[in-house]
Design an enzyme around this catalytic site. Sequence first.
Site, PDB file in Angstrom:
ATOM      1  N   SER A   1      -9.678   2.340   3.088  1.00  0.00           N
ATOM      2  CA  SER A   1      -8.840   3.079   2.170  1.00  0.00           C
ATOM      3  C   SER A   1      -7.927   2.205   1.326  1.00  0.00           C
ATOM      4  CB  SER A   1      -7.973   4.060   2.977  1.00  0.00           C
ATOM      5  OG  SER A   1      -7.091   3.342   3.836  1.00  0.00           O
TER       6      SER A   1
ATOM      7  N   SER B   1      -9.768  -0.386   7.203  1.00  0.00           N
ATOM      8  CA  SER B   1      -9.279  -0.224   5.835  1.00  0.00           C
ATOM      9  C   SER B   1      -8.586  -1.437   5.241  1.00  0.00           C
ATOM     10  CB  SER B   1      -8.328   0.978   5.750  1.00  0.00           C
ATOM     11  OG  SER B   1      -9.038   2.167   5.994  1.00  0.00           O
TER      12      SER B   1
ATOM     13  N   LYS C   1       0.834  -1.197   0.000  1.00  0.00           N
ATOM     14  CA  LYS C   1       0.000   0.000   0.000  1.00  0.00           C
ATOM     15  C   LYS C   1       0.869   1.246   0.000  1.00  0.00           C
ATOM     16  CE  LYS C   1      -3.904   2.040   2.597  1.00  0.00           C
ATOM     17  NZ  LYS C   1      -4.756   1.886   3.807  1.00  0.00           N
TER      18      LYS C   1
END
Length: 504
Positions: free
Chosen positions: A155, A179, A80
């Site tokens: 997210s 997330s 990420k």
Amino acid sequence: MSDLTRLTAAELATALTAGEVSSVEVTQAHLDRIAAVDGDVHAFLNVDAEGALGEAAAVDAARAAGEKLHPLAGVPVAVKDVVVTKGQVTTAGSKILEGWVPPYDATLVTRLRQARMPILGKTNMDEFAMGSSTEHSAYGPTRNPWDLDRIPGGSGGGSAAAVAAYEAPLAIGTDTGGSIRQPAAVTGTVGVKPTYGSVSRYGLIALASSLDQAGPCTRTVLDAGLLHDVIGGHDPRDSTSLPEPAPSYADAARQGAAGDLQGLRVGVVNELGGEGYDPGVRDAFQKALDTMVAAGADVVEVSCPSFSAALAAYYLILPSEASSNLAKFDGMRYGLRVEPSEGPVTAERVMAATRGAGFGDEVKRRIILGTYALSAGYYDAYYGSAQKVRTLIQRDFAAAFEQADVLVSPTTPTTAFPLGSKLEDPLAMYLNDVATIPANLAGVPGLSLPSGLSDDGLPAGIQILAPARQDARLYAVGAALEALLLQQWGGPLLAHAPELAVAR
């Protein structure tokens, strides 16, 4: 050998160790998959083909020379974009960090490199991890591989979508209020939020320091355990890192895979279901719960009354911590710098121009809210009160775990919603995290795995929660339930995804 991108990380590790395939072949297969489908999915912000293939070639050479390697050596992984990665552009999904190349690695990246795992690239995300749909990325939204017109969660939708679209066998996400788990639920994958402090936060671009936690995004519970084993453990550079050694989560998953849940006390949280949850999501959850009962589990209802205030408390604590953490993005030291178009170029005016151009609407909204909550005269009324609610939530968890070994709920109230459908209503967006937020406020671990298909044909997830430091229990129970559900479905839930622009 079958398509390499369809194999699990555990299967790839076995094939690599046996010499049936090379890391270069495995890595190239995933890079080819990214090239073929990521134009539609947009899971990645940056792909490091040269670096990944270079590491893969080095692993193959080391294995050929007889070196003892980590079991996952040569298995590629995606990271990420909120995780600092030396030599790779790291933006946290924001224009304010566009083009920034960090001079150091996050601890978890160091551990991936020590395990000799090729890093495919950095995945898309809501800006600074603020969002539940990956629509708040400054670089465009990620799309759900199940339906390209729907969100992949957030997210960390980029990491979940990369795994669901077979672009990566493993991915790293971060979970501040759900997330990792929420994207896993809506993409039919597995996501784990470890106990707070069990995975180092050193090198994570901070959103809310008391809530953020990195963890694995995978297609199976065993794969999640394997990746967790790599990135977990004490880190002296993180003041919140837990000092005790961690057990093997992969071993816990292997032990649980027999599917025996005899005598397990499963607590169904009354406050995490019912009104606001889609009927199809509830039905999938109930079927998964019935499967656990048939395997010998005992189900009890538990009440956690403070959970009803968790969402409100979270959206005071997170913005407050975010307003402090993001103050360092000022156009003075690194990242974007915008000077005022007219008038004197003062530090204050450069900061204002830079933040105005570099931050998106959602980030500005939360900074303003957090700054207000921390301001003189309002601190006790808002931030202080939210912290008191946090304590009550921790007490509710403690009481619930006296009655049950694990707690369960639907991971999300709904399946993946259409892109753009909630952008004009931030409160509706925030409600997607209603079931996942309590775990972050209390620091306990949570795991989401597919519970089945809702009545709209999209995946739903079941969330399993365990006491702090009992992550191994999550993996044992999760692997057991996964094994039982796979028998019912005749294979992974992802195999039931419709044929889309993302060719299966």
